[in-house]
Design an enzyme around this catalytic site. Structure first.
Site, short mmCIF file in Angstrom:
data_model
loop_
_atom_site.label_atom_id
_atom_site.label_comp_id
_atom_site.label_asym_id
_atom_site.label_seq_id
_atom_site.Cartn_x
_atom_site.Cartn_y
_atom_site.Cartn_z
N ARG A 11 -49.39 -98.51 74.35
CA ARG A 11 -49.06 -98.04 73.00
C ARG A 11 -49.14 -96.51 72.92
O ARG A 11 -50.07 -95.89 73.40
CB ARG A 11 -50.02 -98.67 72.01
CG ARG A 11 -49.78 -98.28 70.55
CD ARG A 11 -50.67 -97.13 70.12
NE ARG A 11 -50.57 -96.85 68.69
CZ ARG A 11 -51.08 -95.76 68.12
NH1 ARG A 11 -51.71 -94.87 68.84
NH2 ARG A 11 -50.95 -95.57 66.83
N THR A 69 -52.45 -87.17 61.18
CA THR A 69 -53.48 -88.01 61.79
C THR A 69 -53.56 -89.30 60.98
O THR A 69 -53.11 -89.35 59.84
CB THR A 69 -54.83 -87.28 61.88
OG1 THR A 69 -55.80 -88.12 62.51
CG2 THR A 69 -55.34 -86.87 60.51
N GLY A 70 -54.13 -90.33 61.59
CA GLY A 70 -54.17 -91.63 60.92
C GLY A 70 -53.33 -92.62 61.69
O GLY A 70 -53.12 -92.46 62.90
N THR A 110 -55.22 -86.56 71.52
CA THR A 110 -55.85 -87.79 71.01
C THR A 110 -56.01 -88.83 72.11
O THR A 110 -55.32 -88.80 73.12
CB THR A 110 -54.97 -88.41 69.90
OG1 THR A 110 -55.68 -89.49 69.28
CG2 THR A 110 -53.66 -88.95 70.44
N SER A 127 -64.55 -89.74 69.47
CA SER A 127 -63.74 -88.54 69.33
C SER A 127 -62.61 -88.50 70.34
O SER A 127 -62.29 -89.46 71.01
CB SER A 127 -64.62 -87.31 69.43
OG SER A 127 -63.82 -86.18 69.39
N THR A 187 -58.31 -87.88 66.81
CA THR A 187 -57.19 -86.96 66.97
C THR A 187 -57.57 -85.60 66.44
O THR A 187 -58.00 -85.49 65.29
CB THR A 187 -55.97 -87.45 66.18
OG1 THR A 187 -55.65 -88.75 66.63
CG2 THR A 187 -54.78 -86.52 66.35
N ASP A 198 -48.14 -91.37 67.07
CA ASP A 198 -47.38 -90.20 66.63
C ASP A 198 -47.77 -88.91 67.34
O ASP A 198 -46.97 -87.98 67.44
CB ASP A 198 -47.63 -89.98 65.13
CG ASP A 198 -49.12 -89.72 64.88
OD1 ASP A 198 -49.95 -90.55 65.29
OD2 ASP A 198 -49.46 -88.66 64.29
C1 SD4 Z 1 -52.53 -92.38 66.67
N1 SD4 Z 1 -52.52 -90.75 64.93
O1 SD4 Z 1 -52.61 -92.55 67.88
C2 SD4 Z 1 -53.28 -91.24 66.04
C3 SD4 Z 1 -54.66 -91.73 65.65
C4 SD4 Z 1 -55.46 -90.78 64.81
O2 SD4 Z 1 -57.49 -90.10 64.05
O3 SD4 Z 1 -54.99 -89.84 64.24
N2 SD4 Z 1 -56.73 -90.98 64.69
O4 SD4 Z 1 -51.91 -93.15 65.93
#
Ligand code: SD4
Length: 310
Positions: free
Chosen positions: A196, A219-220, A186, A50, A168, A199
């Site tokens: 790195r 998210t993603g 996140t 998480s 996130t 978003d």
């Molecule tokens: C990222 N968008 O660092 C975030 C990762 C994420 O659930 O949303 N994970 O790219």
């Protein structure tokens, strides 16, 4: 008087919504509520993979956190990225918004600012997160097979997002006065390259909040969300009259189309949105299985977002 509402990403968003709704019930501002919600998830190290402390570190085993906040009344916003040893990056992002003329601080600069602001430096690792990193680290696995150097800092080929690898929480709230506030926090993608940034801390990508349009979060795979300016795109669609649901679906289509231009499908992103009237929307690209929490009054519902194909 508006009916207070909060929405938040992923199953752990339930804890965020519950915490945020308590703040809204007291008549407090949306941004305070969203921050309380985000912090409830940052503080819970028991949620596997998480947000915040206890979550998945980068390839070198370092946990670096990203967060941002935005106030829909004034478009005031603040952000921190790639910050280490700070338990509450979302609260730190709010300090950037309130105490500096800037929007974004990164890395050591963000950490020094945190110290100045009285945030303690803490050790972010738990026994479970270290074990998980050792078990799952692709290069360490390679070492078992080849005996070669265990840790590389190059190559992002193994960056994946699936339903078990989410870290996130985006929390969007509407308060009794009809104002919107949003927070995103996140640890970023697990096993990311050191340095790195995704978003999540980028205003307009992982979060955008404007009382005159609506609030949106993503998210993603952050790279795909940055590429299309996902959250600002959704806010602008709402400003132009689309419902939050229509706006999220359009963003997913756009993300898929953009990813498709590089031969990638699907984009593996999800979005959620809340308009100033309290209408909610969410959508994800195929195979993302995006679940989100919605709180109204004293009820919290878990919903599954519609999947959008090419
Ligand atoms: C990222 N968008 O660092 C975030 C990762 C994420 O659930 O949303 N994970 O790219």
């Amino acid at each position: 008087m508006a009916e207070p509402i909060t929405i938040a990403t992923w199953p752990f968003g339930k804890a965020a919504v519950e915490a945020a709704m308590k703040v809204l019930a007291r008549g407090e501002p949306a941004l305070d509520a969203a921050l309380a919600g985000a912090q409830a998830v940052e503080d819970d190290t028991s949620i596997r993979n998480s947000v915040g402390f206890g979550s998945l570190p980068d390839r070198l085993g370092r946990l670096t956190l990203d967060a941002c906040v935005m106030d829909g009344r004034t478009l005031a916003c603040g952000s921190v990225a790639c910050v280490e040893h700070i338990r509450h990056p979302a609260a730190l992002a709010r300090r950037v918004m309130e105490k500096t003329p800037h929007v974004m601080l990164v890395g050591d600069g963000a950490k020094w600012f945190a110290l100045q602001q009285g945030f303690p430096l803490e050790v972010p690792y738990t026994a479970d997160s270290i074990k998980e990193w050792l078990d799952a680290h692709p290069d360490l696995k390679k070492k078992e097979k080849t005996g070669k150097s265990p840790v590389r800092a190059d190559g992002a080929a193994d960056i994946t997002v699936n339903e078990f690898n989410h870290d996130t929480v985006t929390v969007l709230s509407l308060d009794k006065k009809g104002h919107l506030g949003g927070v995103c926090t996140t640890s970023g993608l697990g096993y990311k390259l050191p340095g790195r940034v995704g978003d999540s801390p980028i205003i307009g990508a992982g979060l955008y909040v404007d009382d005159l349009a609506g609030a949106a979060g993503g998210t993603g795979v952050g790279e795909e969300i940055i590429r299309i300016g996902g959250s600002l795109f959704i806010a602008e669609q709402m400003r132009a009259g689309k419902t939050p649901q229509e706006a999220c679906e359009l963003a997913c289509k756009r993300a898929n189309a953009a990813a498709g231009r590089r031969g990638v499908h699907p984009a593996r992103v999800a979005f959620l949105a809340l308009d100033p009237k309290g209408n909610v929307g969410a959508a994800c690209t195929e195979k993302t299985n995006f679940k989100y929490a919605v709180g109204r009054g004293d009820k919290v519902e878990m919903l599954t977002a519609k999947e959008i194909g090419p």
